[in-house]
Design a protein around this motif. Structure first.
Motif, short mmCIF file in Angstrom:
data_model
loop_
_atom_site.label_atom_id
_atom_site.label_comp_id
_atom_site.label_asym_id
_atom_site.label_seq_id
_atom_site.Cartn_x
_atom_site.Cartn_y
_atom_site.Cartn_z
N VAL A 9 -33.60 -49.32 -4.82
CA VAL A 9 -34.17 -48.66 -5.77
C VAL A 9 -34.94 -49.79 -6.68
O VAL A 9 -35.92 -49.75 -7.29
CB VAL A 9 -33.06 -48.21 -6.51
N ARG A 10 -34.16 -51.15 -6.75
CA ARG A 10 -34.78 -52.06 -7.50
C ARG A 10 -36.35 -52.44 -6.96
O ARG A 10 -36.99 -52.79 -7.65
CB ARG A 10 -34.01 -53.27 -7.53
N VAL A 11 -36.23 -52.65 -5.49
CA VAL A 11 -37.55 -52.90 -5.30
C VAL A 11 -38.42 -51.80 -5.29
O VAL A 11 -39.78 -52.34 -5.90
CB VAL A 11 -37.27 -53.37 -3.58
N SER A 154 -13.56 -43.82 -12.36
CA SER A 154 -14.68 -43.04 -11.66
C SER A 154 -14.80 -41.62 -12.43
O SER A 154 -13.59 -41.42 -12.97
CB SER A 154 -14.33 -42.70 -10.25
N ARG A 155 -15.87 -41.15 -12.42
CA ARG A 155 -15.92 -39.82 -12.89
C ARG A 155 -15.38 -38.69 -12.01
O ARG A 155 -15.41 -37.45 -12.34
CB ARG A 155 -17.34 -39.42 -13.74
N HIS A 156 -14.89 -39.02 -11.13
CA HIS A 156 -14.30 -38.28 -9.96
C HIS A 156 -13.13 -38.52 -9.56
O HIS A 156 -12.60 -38.98 -8.32
CB HIS A 156 -15.28 -37.99 -8.55
N ASP A 172 -11.18 -41.39 -15.41
CA ASP A 172 -12.33 -40.94 -15.61
C ASP A 172 -12.83 -41.61 -17.01
O ASP A 172 -12.34 -41.22 -18.04
CB ASP A 172 -12.07 -39.28 -15.69
N TYR A 173 -13.75 -42.27 -16.74
CA TYR A 173 -14.23 -43.08 -18.04
C TYR A 173 -15.16 -42.24 -19.02
O TYR A 173 -15.27 -42.62 -20.25
CB TYR A 173 -15.31 -44.16 -17.57
N THR A 174 -15.28 -40.73 -18.50
CA THR A 174 -16.01 -39.80 -19.45
C THR A 174 -15.00 -39.10 -20.42
O THR A 174 -15.36 -38.77 -21.29
CB THR A 174 -16.80 -38.95 -18.76
N ARG A 322 -26.93 -43.70 -10.23
CA ARG A 322 -25.86 -44.53 -10.24
C ARG A 322 -24.68 -43.62 -10.03
O ARG A 322 -23.58 -44.09 -10.29
CB ARG A 322 -25.63 -45.73 -11.08
N HIS A 323 -24.75 -42.36 -9.23
CA HIS A 323 -23.69 -41.54 -9.49
C HIS A 323 -23.27 -41.11 -8.06
O HIS A 323 -22.89 -40.07 -7.91
CB HIS A 323 -23.74 -40.42 -10.41
N ALA A 324 -23.88 -41.74 -6.98
CA ALA A 324 -23.45 -41.39 -5.67
C ALA A 324 -22.09 -41.52 -5.43
O ALA A 324 -21.37 -42.28 -5.83
CB ALA A 324 -24.41 -42.26 -4.74
N1 NAP Z 1 -24.16 -59.62 -5.32
C1 NAP Z 1 -24.19 -59.05 -3.94
O1 NAP Z 1 -24.15 -59.49 -3.06
C2 NAP Z 1 -24.44 -57.56 -3.95
C3 NAP Z 1 -24.26 -56.85 -2.56
C4 NAP Z 1 -24.07 -55.26 -2.73
C5 NAP Z 1 -24.18 -54.88 -3.76
N2 NAP Z 1 -24.27 -55.52 -5.11
C6 NAP Z 1 -24.33 -54.69 -6.27
O2 NAP Z 1 -22.98 -54.06 -6.72
C7 NAP Z 1 -23.23 -52.92 -7.43
C8 NAP Z 1 -22.53 -51.79 -6.78
O3 NAP Z 1 -23.36 -51.22 -5.77
P1 NAP Z 1 -22.97 -49.91 -4.92
O4 NAP Z 1 -23.74 -49.64 -3.85
O5 NAP Z 1 -21.46 -49.66 -5.14
O6 NAP Z 1 -23.52 -48.66 -6.16
P2 NAP Z 1 -23.46 -47.27 -6.31
O7 NAP Z 1 -23.23 -46.64 -5.09
O8 NAP Z 1 -24.59 -46.85 -7.32
O9 NAP Z 1 -22.05 -47.19 -7.16
C9 NAP Z 1 -22.13 -47.38 -8.71
C10 NAP Z 1 -20.77 -46.82 -9.24
O10 NAP Z 1 -21.20 -47.10 -10.75
C11 NAP Z 1 -20.32 -46.11 -11.25
N3 NAP Z 1 -20.58 -45.90 -12.58
C12 NAP Z 1 -22.31 -45.51 -13.00
N4 NAP Z 1 -22.20 -45.49 -14.43
C13 NAP Z 1 -20.70 -45.92 -14.73
C14 NAP Z 1 -20.37 -45.92 -16.05
N5 NAP Z 1 -21.01 -45.74 -17.10
N6 NAP Z 1 -18.99 -46.43 -16.24
C15 NAP Z 1 -18.28 -46.46 -14.98
N7 NAP Z 1 -18.61 -46.43 -13.67
C16 NAP Z 1 -20.07 -46.15 -13.80
C17 NAP Z 1 -20.62 -44.93 -10.47
O11 NAP Z 1 -19.39 -44.22 -10.53
P3 NAP Z 1 -19.23 -42.25 -11.08
O12 NAP Z 1 -20.31 -41.59 -10.16
O13 NAP Z 1 -17.91 -42.19 -11.08
O14 NAP Z 1 -19.72 -42.67 -12.57
C18 NAP Z 1 -20.67 -45.37 -9.02
O15 NAP Z 1 -19.23 -45.30 -8.19
C19 NAP Z 1 -24.84 -52.67 -7.71
O16 NAP Z 1 -25.29 -53.19 -8.72
C20 NAP Z 1 -25.31 -53.46 -6.60
O17 NAP Z 1 -26.65 -54.09 -6.70
C21 NAP Z 1 -24.36 -56.62 -5.16
#
Ligand code: NAP
Length: 335
Positions: A9-11, A154-156, A172-174, A322-324
């Motif tokens: 998504v960032r790219v 998590s919200r789930h 559930d943070y909501t 960000r809610h997958a």
């Molecule tokens: N540094 C590295 O090498 C590296 C490697 C891989 C990933 N990452 C980073 O790690 C992060 C997580 O990756 P991912 O693939 O797990 O992302 P993701 O699948 O999009 O998961 C994001 C999580 O954030 C939660 N969330 C969203 N808004 C929130 C809020 N306001 N309060 C609390 N929780 C919230 C969501 O939960 P709900 O649906 O329950 O809201 C979801 O479980 C990303 O930023 C990614 O870029 C970094």
């Protein structure tokens, strides 16, 4: 199959164009991929000679999984019928592991494995983003790495309490502010893991407003640690290597040093930023954990997503939200 990740998504957003590309348009999205070998390069580098697998070991019709092209920084070109992958971060998929499960584990599983290294025996841990792509693997690995108690945000909440994530507690943070949860302030965590971005800022804010002893994580002096994989803003912008250096090296290094130097008097835990290790050995390890059932790839209910423009666009919108619930995986073709 191709797994979608925040990096894709960032790219696509262009916010990190100068660093992650795309180098030119048209650009094919997608980085984490599982597919069948059509043709393998028959040359072998010195580096590969010293590793267990060289290019000659990949043969036509092998089912292989590969991570996004680390040499070019950004995820590249995987969402297609044919893709060129970097054999350095590529491995054969063991029998019994599906292409979707393998594509899902390729960078998120490795990211979870990198964070899990920070868990110490007996730790009570709290994971923000426990139900996301990385979190869904990390929750499964936490106890194996010595955690005695795993709480997730998590919200789930029900989903993360149930197997295979099996958290001991969920908020559930909501509905409730985890930073102000009284039981957690009375019995603070050893380790807080940020997979959402911005938790360090939140922690500083609460350490200032709570006065003495009002935090949900122990102070550094008492062994409290904070680990993140994410910049303060998950959709950060970086248009130069200098900006990226500030975000991913200077700022984390400053926080890491500051929290260690002030350890005896600070209300804060120690800060660390962790990066996934894009190495074949790690991929091999992740695949064997999948094969022996130690971890399961949790796919979002939308997955497998059909390989149509509309379906892929909506998969990207879901990732961007960000809610997958786990990993979003597109099934490009079926054998
Ligand atoms: N540094 C590295 O090498 C590296 C490697 C891989 C990933 N990452 C980073 O790690 C992060 C997580 O990756 P991912 O693939 O797990 O992302 P993701 O699948 O999009 O998961 C994001 C999580 O954030 C939660 N969330 C969203 N808004 C929130 C809020 N306001 N309060 C609390 N929780 C919230 C969501 O939960 P709900 O649906 O329950 O809201 C979801 O479980 C990303 O930023 C990614 O870029 C970094």
């Amino acid at each position: 199959a191709v797994a979608v990740a925040p990096g894709d998504v960032r790219v696509l957003s262009g916010k990190t164009r100068e660093l992650q590309g795309p180098p030119s348009l048209p650009y094919i999205v997608g980085g984490d991929v599982c597919g069948i070998v059509v043709e393998a390069d028959d040359t072998t580098t010195t580096e590969q000679q010293s590793s267990k697998i060289n290019n000659h070991d990949f043969r036509q019709d092998d089912l292989v999984v590969a991570m996004f092209n680390i040499e070019e920084l950004g995820p590249r070109g995987a969402m297609a019928e044919y893709a060129l992958v970097n054999t350095k971060v590529c491995d054969k998929v063991p029998d019994g592991v599906s292409p979707e499960e393998a594509a899902a584990v390729s960078s998120s599983g490795l990211a979870a494995m990198a964070v899990a290294q920070c868990i110490q025996k007996g730790d009570r841990i709290l994971i923000f983003g426990a139900g996301g792509g990385v979190g869904s693997y990390l929750t499964q690995l936490a106890k194996r790495h010595g955690a005695s108690f795993v709480a997730g945000i998590s919200r789930h909440p029900q989903r993360i309490l149930e197997p295979p994530l099996s958290c001991d507690e969920a908020v559930d943070y909501t509905q409730e502010n985890p930073w102000e949860k009284e039981e957690w302030i009375n019995d603070p965590f050893d380790l807080v893991i940020d997979l959402i971005g911005g938790c360090w800022i939140e922690l500083i804010h609460h350490s200032k407003s709570s006065g003495k002893g009002g935090m949900i994580v122990k102070t550094a002096k008492k062994g409290g640690r904070f680990v993140t994989m994410v910049a303060d803003d998950p959709w950060f912008e970086a248009h130069s290597f200098w900006k990226a250096t500030i975000l991913f090296a200077l700022l984390p290094a400053w926080r890491a040093i500051y929290t260690r130097v002030t350890r005896p008097i600070s209300q804060l835990p120690t800060y660390s930023m962790v990066f996934l290790q894009g190495k074949r050995e790690k991929l091999t390890e992740a695949l064997s954990l999948l094969k022996d059932g130690t971890i399961i790839s949790c796919l979002d209910p939308s997955s497998p997503v059909a390989f149509t423009t509309e379906a892929v666009q909506s998969a990207f919108r879901l990732q961007e939200s960000r809610h997958a619930q786990g990993k979003i995986v597109v099934r490009v073709a079926q054998k």
